[in-house]
Design a protein around this motif. Structure first.
Motif, PDB file in Angstrom:
ATOM      1  N   SER A 100      39.104  13.114  60.625  1.00 60.34           N
ATOM      2  CA  SER A 100      40.335  13.431  61.207  1.00 60.34           C
ATOM      3  C   SER A 100      40.690  14.621  62.054  1.00 60.34           C
ATOM      4  O   SER A 100      40.313  15.530  61.776  1.00 60.34           O
ATOM      5  CB  SER A 100      41.413  13.346  60.035  1.00 60.34           C
ATOM      6  OG  SER A 100      42.691  13.232  60.164  1.00 60.34           O
ATOM      7  N   THR A 101      41.121  14.007  63.329  1.00 60.38           N
ATOM      8  CA  THR A 101      41.352  14.956  64.416  1.00 60.38           C
ATOM      9  C   THR A 101      42.672  14.990  64.866  1.00 60.38           C
ATOM     10  O   THR A 101      43.337  13.947  65.152  1.00 60.38           O
ATOM     11  CB  THR A 101      40.078  14.815  65.261  1.00 60.38           C
ATOM     12  OG1 THR A 101      38.857  14.382  64.965  1.00 60.38           O
ATOM     13  CG2 THR A 101      40.071  15.831  66.329  1.00 60.38           C
ATOM     14  N   ASN A 102      42.999  16.436  65.291  1.00 62.68           N
ATOM     15  CA  ASN A 102      44.139  16.772  66.065  1.00 62.68           C
ATOM     16  C   ASN A 102      44.045  16.278  67.284  1.00 62.68           C
ATOM     17  O   ASN A 102      43.050  16.263  68.047  1.00 62.68           O
ATOM     18  CB  ASN A 102      44.616  17.970  65.920  1.00 62.68           C
ATOM     19  CG  ASN A 102      45.101  18.675  64.609  1.00 62.68           C
ATOM     20  OD1 ASN A 102      45.668  17.557  63.857  1.00 62.68           O
ATOM     21  ND2 ASN A 102      45.026  19.702  64.121  1.00 62.68           N
ATOM     22  N   PHE A 103      45.169  15.643  68.193  1.00 62.79           N
ATOM     23  CA  PHE A 103      45.094  15.487  69.430  1.00 62.79           C
ATOM     24  C   PHE A 103      46.455  16.010  70.232  1.00 62.79           C
ATOM     25  O   PHE A 103      47.433  16.085  69.669  1.00 62.79           O
ATOM     26  CB  PHE A 103      44.889  13.986  69.809  1.00 62.79           C
ATOM     27  CG  PHE A 103      45.946  13.160  69.337  1.00 62.79           C
ATOM     28  CD1 PHE A 103      47.133  12.812  70.139  1.00 62.79           C
ATOM     29  CD2 PHE A 103      45.977  12.522  67.963  1.00 62.79           C
ATOM     30  CE1 PHE A 103      48.109  11.927  69.901  1.00 62.79           C
ATOM     31  CE2 PHE A 103      47.004  11.880  67.598  1.00 62.79           C
ATOM     32  CZ  PHE A 103      48.034  11.438  68.573  1.00 62.79           C
ATOM     33  N   ASN A 104      46.194  16.217  71.585  1.00 67.91           N
ATOM     34  CA  ASN A 104      47.316  16.581  72.420  1.00 67.91           C
ATOM     35  C   ASN A 104      47.260  15.869  73.650  1.00 67.91           C
ATOM     36  O   ASN A 104      46.312  16.269  74.457  1.00 67.91           O
ATOM     37  CB  ASN A 104      47.570  17.994  72.437  1.00 67.91           C
ATOM     38  CG  ASN A 104      48.579  18.553  73.361  1.00 67.91           C
ATOM     39  OD1 ASN A 104      49.332  17.814  73.583  1.00 67.91           O
ATOM     40  ND2 ASN A 104      48.592  19.775  73.498  1.00 67.91           N
ATOM     41  N   LEU A 105      48.011  14.918  73.980  1.00 70.49           N
ATOM     42  CA  LEU A 105      48.038  14.259  75.551  1.00 70.49           C
ATOM     43  C   LEU A 105      49.400  14.541  76.141  1.00 70.49           C
ATOM     44  O   LEU A 105      50.242  14.817  75.367  1.00 70.49           O
ATOM     45  CB  LEU A 105      47.832  12.772  75.111  1.00 70.49           C
ATOM     46  CG  LEU A 105      46.694  12.273  74.415  1.00 70.49           C
ATOM     47  CD1 LEU A 105      46.742  10.784  73.996  1.00 70.49           C
ATOM     48  CD2 LEU A 105      45.479  12.420  75.389  1.00 70.49           C
ATOM     49  N   SER A 106      49.163  14.608  77.403  1.00 76.37           N
ATOM     50  CA  SER A 106      50.329  14.940  78.071  1.00 76.37           C
ATOM     51  C   SER A 106      50.260  14.222  79.719  1.00 76.37           C
ATOM     52  O   SER A 106      49.289  13.770  79.991  1.00 76.37           O
ATOM     53  CB  SER A 106      50.323  16.498  78.447  1.00 76.37           C
ATOM     54  OG  SER A 106      49.394  17.032  79.255  1.00 76.37           O
ATOM     55  N   THR A 107      51.451  14.195  80.347  1.00 74.41           N
ATOM     56  CA  THR A 107      51.878  13.519  81.551  1.00 74.41           C
ATOM     57  C   THR A 107      53.106  13.980  82.050  1.00 74.41           C
ATOM     58  O   THR A 107      53.955  14.311  81.165  1.00 74.41           O
ATOM     59  CB  THR A 107      51.859  12.178  81.423  1.00 74.41           C
ATOM     60  OG1 THR A 107      51.809  11.651  82.743  1.00 74.41           O
ATOM     61  CG2 THR A 107      52.876  11.340  80.660  1.00 74.41           C
ATOM     62  N   ILE A 108      53.316  14.163  83.359  1.00 72.67           N
ATOM     63  CA  ILE A 108      54.778  14.430  83.819  1.00 72.67           C
ATOM     64  C   ILE A 108      55.296  13.196  84.378  1.00 72.67           C
ATOM     65  O   ILE A 108      54.734  12.552  85.529  1.00 72.67           O
ATOM     66  CB  ILE A 108      54.458  15.648  85.226  1.00 72.67           C
ATOM     67  CG1 ILE A 108      53.837  16.674  84.374  1.00 72.67           C
ATOM     68  CG2 ILE A 108      55.858  15.848  85.785  1.00 72.67           C
ATOM     69  CD1 ILE A 108      53.842  17.819  85.575  1.00 72.67           C
ATOM     70  N   PRO A 109      56.002  12.414  83.646  1.00 76.18           N
ATOM     71  CA  PRO A 109      56.652  11.149  84.111  1.00 76.18           C
ATOM     72  C   PRO A 109      57.308  11.112  85.579  1.00 76.18           C
ATOM     73  O   PRO A 109      57.949  12.348  86.297  1.00 76.18           O
ATOM     74  CB  PRO A 109      57.807  11.019  83.309  1.00 76.18           C
ATOM     75  CG  PRO A 109      57.511  11.683  82.083  1.00 76.18           C
ATOM     76  CD  PRO A 109      56.756  13.042  82.605  1.00 76.18           C
TER      77      PRO A 109
END
Length: 581
Positions: A197-206
């Motif tokens: 079980s792993t933490n994740f962090n995804l991002s983008t600039i719309p």
């Protein structure tokens, strides 16, 4: 007939025992005679016990407890205790899967005077309130593979990054690729390790404004929809203070102007003489910086040497603009040895030795694609500061702190322009967007005025809270809904609503998104498991409520004991005879 059979078996076995005992007695060799006769009688007795039913009476304590089993999604049929139970469910799909279960329409139809056992993922918060504090025993299912927790800001401003954070439970032996996508285009991704079980962090600039729905997929499996409302903003006003024209200031000025910022630049020519430039902004005098002038800007970006060289009046005006008006300040460190109030929370460590090779850095928790040379200087961490940019070795390259109602950001990076020279506009934009958005003065509220106790799903009751000053009725999709005022928060009203379809819904002058049932299935399971486990801890079934009953039962003696006795006796007789040969 049964009685005659017993007598016949006893008679035959008795005759066999007497006959074989007589043969042993007549044998010439009288050694071990008594043991041989005992072994014969034991063998005959064991044979009779194998043929006949041997049992005994015993007193057994039982209870008059009757169990009711409620099946929910995720239950395991092999784990059910089906003795003296009533098996029920409120889910038609479970009824098809397990035909023995009785389908009920509502939890109000639960059997009375029965202890309730819940199997599977359990019930959501709304369903648990319908139990009306009924004691239960919870038999939780294992949490399935998928996203178990997820969060993001549903209201952001144009140009701000969208961060999607959470936790993924990977139960397979293979890696899983988690992909954030929009308009059928992958925007960011991360590989998650197997059996963990792993933490994740995804991002983008719309790149757009308005209502946008992103998607989160694990490989090709949809995890859920990510609705975001992106509001356009007026261009931020940025004041740049430079000691002299340099590449870092020139590239930053060009990037700001190309991205719609209003920029005013003041560069020192000589003592008390400055050169000023204005891009997307009305000209104003920058020779003397006053509080009135500084309050017109959202962010001030300056070299440390320039800020140290401000007059006492200008320095006091800058302090007041930050503390009282919320103007942000971004300080670029340089080689000056002088320490001032802007650097006090950010002591710089400059170790001697060879500068490290260029490498990727971590901006707001995410590693850049390109490498950057950042030299030896880094910021020593202090309490009350928040690191924003780090190296892979966790050395701080940019950090922020609160100063009154504003923020001060300090960075040791002075050659980010090398990214632009190398054509790496993405990392450059990510870095400076993060620093400026963190420092900029905040106006209004970023959060939605519509709040929920849990994610709203189509076909399920939604409890929403709306912040509004008026006491008029709440309209959802142009239909009036009964509302109740919060006694503790006078301007907050609550309403219960059953959305028929997924998608965007309107409430007053605002909007909210209702999810399809296929969205966030693992999140739903995790929420139900947590809510039901907490309820079960607070409402346990007491053993006092079950009445003990003592009754007599007849218990059969296992035949294995008599087989062992027969085998032992025959083995002794055979071995004893062999020893005489």
């Amino acid at each position: 007939m049964q009685g005659n059979f017993i007598y016949i078996v006893i008679a035959i076995c008795t005759l066999l025992a007497v006959g074989f005992a007589w043969q042993e007695y007549r044998r010439a060799n009288k050694r071990h005679l008594l043991l041989r006769i005992i072994a014969v009688f034991l063998a005959a007795t064991a044979l009779a016990c194998i043929i006949l039913p041997i049992a005994y009476d015993a007193a057994l304590k039982t209870t008059d407890e009757h169990k009711a089993i409620l099946l929910t999604k995720g239950f395991d049929a092999d784990s059910l205790n089906k003795a003296d139970t009533t098996i029920i469910t409120t889910d038609a799909a479970i009824k098809k899967q397990y035909a023995k279960a009785k389908l009920i329409n509502d939890l109000d139809e639960l059997p009375k005077n029965s202890s309730l056992h819940i199997y599977g993922y359990g019930l959501n918060a709304d369903e648990l309130t319908q139990l009306d504090k009924l004691p239960i025993v919870f038999h939780p299912a294992k949490i399935p593979a998928g996203v178990t927790h997820v969060s993001w800001h549903q209201y952001i401003k144009a140009g701000e990054p969208l961060h999607v954070q959470g936790r993924y439970n990977n139960t397979s032996a293979q890696k899983v690729k988690l992909v954030l996508s929009g308009l059928n285009t992958g925007l960011d991704s991360v590989m998650l390790p197997p059996n963990k079980s792993t933490n994740f962090n995804l991002s983008t600039i719309p790149k757009t404004t308005g209502k946008v729905v992103f998607r989160l997929n694990a490989d090709t499996v949809l995890q859920g929809s990510i609705p975001v409302q992106i509001t356009p903003v007026k261009p931020l006003k940025v004041l740049m203070l430079s000691a002299s024209p340099d590449f870092e200031s020139r590239f930053l000025k060009n990037w700001l102007s190309q991205n719609g910022y209003a920029v005013a630049l003041r560069s020192a020519i000589s003592k008390d003489k400055f050169n000023s430039e204005y891009i997307n902004i009305q000209q104003l005098s920058l020779d003397k910086l006053s509080t009135q002038t500084l309050n017109k800007f959202d962010v001030v970006i300056g070299d440390l040497s320039v800020l140290n060289g401000l007059t006492l009046a200008e320095s006091a005006a800058l302090k007041q603009a930050i503390a009282d008006n919320g103007t942000g300040l971004i300080v670029r460190a340089d080689s000056t040895g002088k320490t001032s109030w802007v650097q006090k929370p950010f002591p710089v460590d400059r170790p001697s030795g060879k500068a490290p090779a260029s490498e990727a850095i971590i901006v707001d928790g995410k590693k850049t694609n390109g490498k950057l040379g950042f030299g030896q200087a880094h910021i020593a961490y202090q309490n009350g500061t928040q690191p924003l940019v780090k190296t892979a070795q966790q050395q701080v390259l940019a950090s922020s702190t609160l100063y009154g109602s504003g923020k001060i950001i300090f960075t040791t990076l002075n050659n980010t322009f090398s990214w632009m020279l190398g054509g790496n506009k993405q990392d450059y934009s990510v870095l400076w967007s993060a620093l400026i958005s963190k420092a900029a003065r905040k106006e209004g509220f970023d959060d939605s005025p519509v709040a929920f106790a849990a994610l709203p799903f189509a076909g399920e009751p939604v409890q929403l809270q709306i912040a509004q000053a008026k006491t008029s009725s709440i309209k959802i999709n142009n239909e009036e809904a009964a509302s109740v005022q919060n006694p503790n928060v006078p301007f907050e009203y609550g309403a219960k609503y059953w959305p028929a379809k997924p998608g965007w819904q309107t409430v007053q002058a605002n909007s909210f998104y209702v999810y399809a049932n296929r969205d966030w299935q693992t999140v739903q399971a995790a929420d139900k498991l947590s809510a039901t486990e907490n309820y079960a801890q607070l409402h346990k079934i007491s053993p006092i409520v079950t009445k003990q009953i003592q009754q007599k039962v007849r218990i059969d003696v296992p035949k294995i004991y008599f087989y062992i006795l027969l085998l032992a006796a025959c083995t002794f007789l055979w071995a004893e005879t062999k020893s005489l040969a």
